[in-house]
Design a protein around this motif. Structure first.
Motif, mmCIF file in Angstrom:
data_model
loop_
_atom_site.group_PDB
_atom_site.id
_atom_site.type_symbol
_atom_site.label_atom_id
_atom_site.label_comp_id
_atom_site.label_asym_id
_atom_site.label_seq_id
_atom_site.Cartn_x
_atom_site.Cartn_y
_atom_site.Cartn_z
ATOM 1 N N TYR A 1 -21.935 27.464 53.303
ATOM 2 C CA TYR A 1 -22.012 28.924 53.082
ATOM 3 C C TYR A 1 -22.500 29.608 54.359
ATOM 4 O O TYR A 1 -21.981 30.641 54.778
ATOM 5 N N ASP A 2 -23.499 29.004 54.995
ATOM 6 C CA ASP A 2 -24.017 29.526 56.259
ATOM 7 C C ASP A 2 -22.896 29.556 57.303
ATOM 8 O O ASP A 2 -22.735 30.545 58.033
ATOM 9 N N TYR A 3 -22.106 28.499 57.339
ATOM 10 C CA TYR A 3 -20.990 28.418 58.302
ATOM 11 C C TYR A 3 -19.960 29.511 58.003
ATOM 12 O O TYR A 3 -19.480 30.189 58.917
ATOM 13 N N PHE A 4 -19.639 29.708 56.714
ATOM 14 C CA PHE A 4 -18.652 30.741 56.350
ATOM 15 C C PHE A 4 -19.130 32.130 56.774
ATOM 16 O O PHE A 4 -18.332 33.010 57.073
ATOM 17 N N LEU A 5 -20.472 32.309 56.777
ATOM 18 C CA LEU A 5 -21.020 33.621 57.162
ATOM 19 C C LEU A 5 -21.220 33.734 58.672
ATOM 20 O O LEU A 5 -21.734 34.737 59.160
ATOM 21 N N GLY A 6 -20.838 32.681 59.397
ATOM 22 C CA GLY A 6 -20.963 32.727 60.860
ATOM 23 C C GLY A 6 -22.311 32.243 61.361
ATOM 24 O O GLY A 6 -22.656 32.460 62.524
ATOM 25 N N GLY A 7 -23.107 31.572 60.503
ATOM 26 C CA GLY A 7 -24.433 31.087 60.900
ATOM 27 C C GLY A 7 -24.367 29.781 61.687
ATOM 28 O O GLY A 7 -23.311 29.135 61.775
ATOM 29 N N ALA A 8 -25.522 29.396 62.230
ATOM 30 C CA ALA A 8 -25.574 28.216 63.109
ATOM 31 C C ALA A 8 -26.393 27.079 62.500
ATOM 32 O O ALA A 8 -26.613 26.063 63.157
ATOM 33 N N HIS A 9 -26.844 27.248 61.244
ATOM 34 C CA HIS A 9 -27.702 26.220 60.648
ATOM 35 C C HIS A 9 -26.876 25.265 59.797
ATOM 36 O O HIS A 9 -27.006 25.212 58.574
ATOM 37 N N ASN A 10 -25.987 24.553 60.477
ATOM 38 C CA ASN A 10 -25.118 23.608 59.776
ATOM 39 C C ASN A 10 -24.826 22.459 60.731
ATOM 40 O O ASN A 10 -24.985 22.589 61.952
ATOM 41 N N PHE A 11 -24.395 21.329 60.144
ATOM 42 C CA PHE A 11 -24.168 20.126 60.931
ATOM 43 C C PHE A 11 -22.672 19.798 60.937
ATOM 44 O O PHE A 11 -21.887 20.395 60.189
ATOM 45 N N VAL B 1 -12.189 31.911 50.932
ATOM 46 C CA VAL B 1 -13.621 31.675 50.715
ATOM 47 C C VAL B 1 -14.528 32.510 51.630
ATOM 48 O O VAL B 1 -15.453 33.165 51.132
ATOM 49 N N PRO B 2 -14.301 32.557 52.956
ATOM 50 C CA PRO B 2 -15.215 33.366 53.777
ATOM 51 C C PRO B 2 -15.235 34.831 53.343
ATOM 52 O O PRO B 2 -16.288 35.472 53.359
ATOM 53 N N GLY C 1 -30.702 30.553 49.824
ATOM 54 C CA GLY C 1 -29.839 30.093 50.908
ATOM 55 C C GLY C 1 -30.534 30.054 52.260
ATOM 56 O O GLY C 1 -31.728 30.351 52.388
ATOM 57 N N ILE C 2 -29.766 29.700 53.263
ATOM 58 C CA ILE C 2 -30.273 29.654 54.635
ATOM 59 C C ILE C 2 -30.394 31.096 55.117
ATOM 60 O O ILE C 2 -29.446 31.877 54.968
ATOM 61 N N PRO C 3 -31.557 31.466 55.661
ATOM 62 C CA PRO C 3 -31.698 32.858 56.102
ATOM 63 C C PRO C 3 -30.565 33.258 57.041
ATOM 64 O O PRO C 3 -30.164 32.489 57.916
ATOM 65 N N THR C 4 -30.048 34.436 56.814
ATOM 66 C CA THR C 4 -28.937 34.931 57.628
ATOM 67 C C THR C 4 -29.066 36.447 57.701
ATOM 68 O O THR C 4 -30.088 37.000 57.304
ATOM 69 N N VAL C 5 -28.042 37.096 58.178
ATOM 70 C CA VAL C 5 -28.138 38.547 58.316
ATOM 71 C C VAL C 5 -28.347 39.195 56.937
ATOM 72 O O VAL C 5 -27.753 38.765 55.954
ATOM 73 N N VAL D 1 -32.736 22.318 54.553
ATOM 74 C CA VAL D 1 -32.575 23.148 55.758
ATOM 75 C C VAL D 1 -32.876 24.615 55.427
ATOM 76 O O VAL D 1 -33.537 25.320 56.195
ATOM 77 N N ALA D 2 -32.422 25.050 54.257
ATOM 78 C CA ALA D 2 -32.704 26.429 53.822
ATOM 79 C C ALA D 2 -34.220 26.630 53.732
ATOM 80 O O ALA D 2 -34.763 27.645 54.201
ATOM 81 N N TYR D 3 -34.887 25.648 53.148
ATOM 82 C CA TYR D 3 -36.341 25.740 52.980
ATOM 83 C C TYR D 3 -37.039 25.758 54.343
ATOM 84 O O TYR D 3 -37.865 26.633 54.618
ATOM 85 N N ALA D 4 -36.694 24.786 55.200
ATOM 86 C CA ALA D 4 -37.388 24.652 56.490
ATOM 87 C C ALA D 4 -37.172 25.893 57.356
ATOM 88 O O ALA D 4 -38.110 26.408 57.971
ATOM 89 N N HIS D 5 -35.956 26.399 57.357
ATOM 90 C CA HIS D 5 -35.675 27.543 58.227
ATOM 91 C C HIS D 5 -36.387 28.797 57.710
ATOM 92 O O HIS D 5 -36.966 29.565 58.486
ATOM 93 N N ALA D 6 -36.363 28.984 56.389
ATOM 94 C CA ALA D 6 -37.032 30.168 55.825
ATOM 95 C C ALA D 6 -38.548 30.077 56.047
ATOM 96 O O ALA D 6 -39.201 31.072 56.359
#
Ligand SMILES: C[S@@+](CC[C@H](N)C(=O)[O-])C[C@H]1O[C@@H](n2cnc3c(N)ncnc32)[C@H](O)[C@@H]1O
Length: 273
Positions: free
Chosen positions: A23-33, A50-51, A82-86, A110-115
């Motif tokens: 989901y982070d990737y679809f939104l253009g985020g960088a917190h993915n592997f 989907v995006p 989710g992973i923090p994003t815009v 990852v969502a937890y750690a980043h937030a």
């Protein structure tokens, strides 16, 4: 409802794609592997809408938060944040009132750690790593109790998360369990995938999407408009315009650009009576 007891995961399993990170990737985020990007690229091939749906979902979340602020609500419980994003909830709320309280909940490490990192030093917002299928563990969590006063209105956000809850885990009962803890004037917001109003091509995309998520850490469950409507039970009253396609829910000016993905995502908001 699930009887399992949630054990927080601190490790990241790099052999299994994560729905949160895709989901982070679809939104253009960088917190993915790499595993998430390979999975997301495969989803894009078979379900290119989907995006667009994820973006409509994210904008719906923003409008809902602004609606709640307009209603005077200053407390937010964001389930499956989710992973923090815009456009994170606390960023929107704190533009209006720095002391708005926000509790984020997600079980993905990852969502937890980043937030956690993002919110360090913020006295009015926090994240809990928990499974939303275990409402008591969230509602009675010390961090929730520290920040949220359930005798006052709270906005309960279940945006883009119930599609990951299986029928066996009774999403409608889950919504009702949370709702019963909310004071009158609270708000419950839900968004979800429903494809029955879509044409055959989009319906086929959704079927392929469901198939693809069988390989991810979470599976996707598609519901009908009627099923989602049923989750807004007798203790709540839907606000206008009801449960509608995401961009039709209280559009702001200028209205959002929409696209072919429009009939796939629905959102609704109800006030607790
Ligand atoms: C599609 S994202 C939605 C993020 C955000 N709510 C939004 O609408 O932009 C769904 C999130 O729900 C989380 N999630 C799914 N099932 C969950 C569960 N049972 N407990 C906690 N989090 C869950 C996933 O880890 C993911 O981060």
């Amino acid at each position: 409802m699930s009887s399992s007891s949630f054990e927080p995961r601190t490790d990241v399993d790099l052999s299994v794609p994560s729905a949160a990170r895709a989901y982070d990737y679809f939104l253009g985020g960088a917190h993915n592997f790499a595993v998430d990007r390979a999975f997301a690229d495969q989803v894009l091939q078979i379900a290119p809408s989907v995006p667009a749906v994820t973006k409509l979902n994210r904008s719906f979340l923003g409008r809902v938060v602004r609606f709640c602020l307009d209603q005077g609500i200053r407390q937010f419980l964001d389930l499956g944040s989710g992973i923090p994003t815009v456009g994170n909830v606390h960023e929107i709320t704190q533009q209006v009132d720095l002391e708005c309280r926000v509790v984020y909940v997600d079980y993905e490490p990852v969502a937890y750690a980043h937030a956690r990192q993002l919110l360090a030093g913020n006295p009015f917002a926090t994240i809990i790593q928990a499974d939303i299928r275990e409402p008591e563990s969230i509602l009675d969590h010390p961090e929730t109790r520290r920040l949220l006063d359930f005798s006052e209105p709270v906005a309960l956000l279940m945006v883009g998360v119930l599609l990951f809850i299986s029928d066996d885990d009774q999403p409608g009962e889950l919504v009702a369990t949370y709702r019963r803890r909310l004071a009158p004037g609270s708000v419950v917001a839900i968004s979800h995938i429903a494809s029955e109003q879509a044409g055959a091509e989009l319906q086929a995309e959704v079927a392929r999407l469901v198939g693809a998520y069988a390989a991810a850490d979470e599976h996707v469950y598609v519901r009908t408009h009627q099923e989602i409507l049923g989750w807004f039970d007798e203790g709540m009253r839907l606000v206008e315009p009801g449960l509608v396609c995401l961009p039709d829910w209280r559009p702001e000016s200028p209205p959002e650009q929409t696209n072919a993905a429009r009939p796939l995502g629905y959102g609704g908001v109800a006030q607790v009576q």
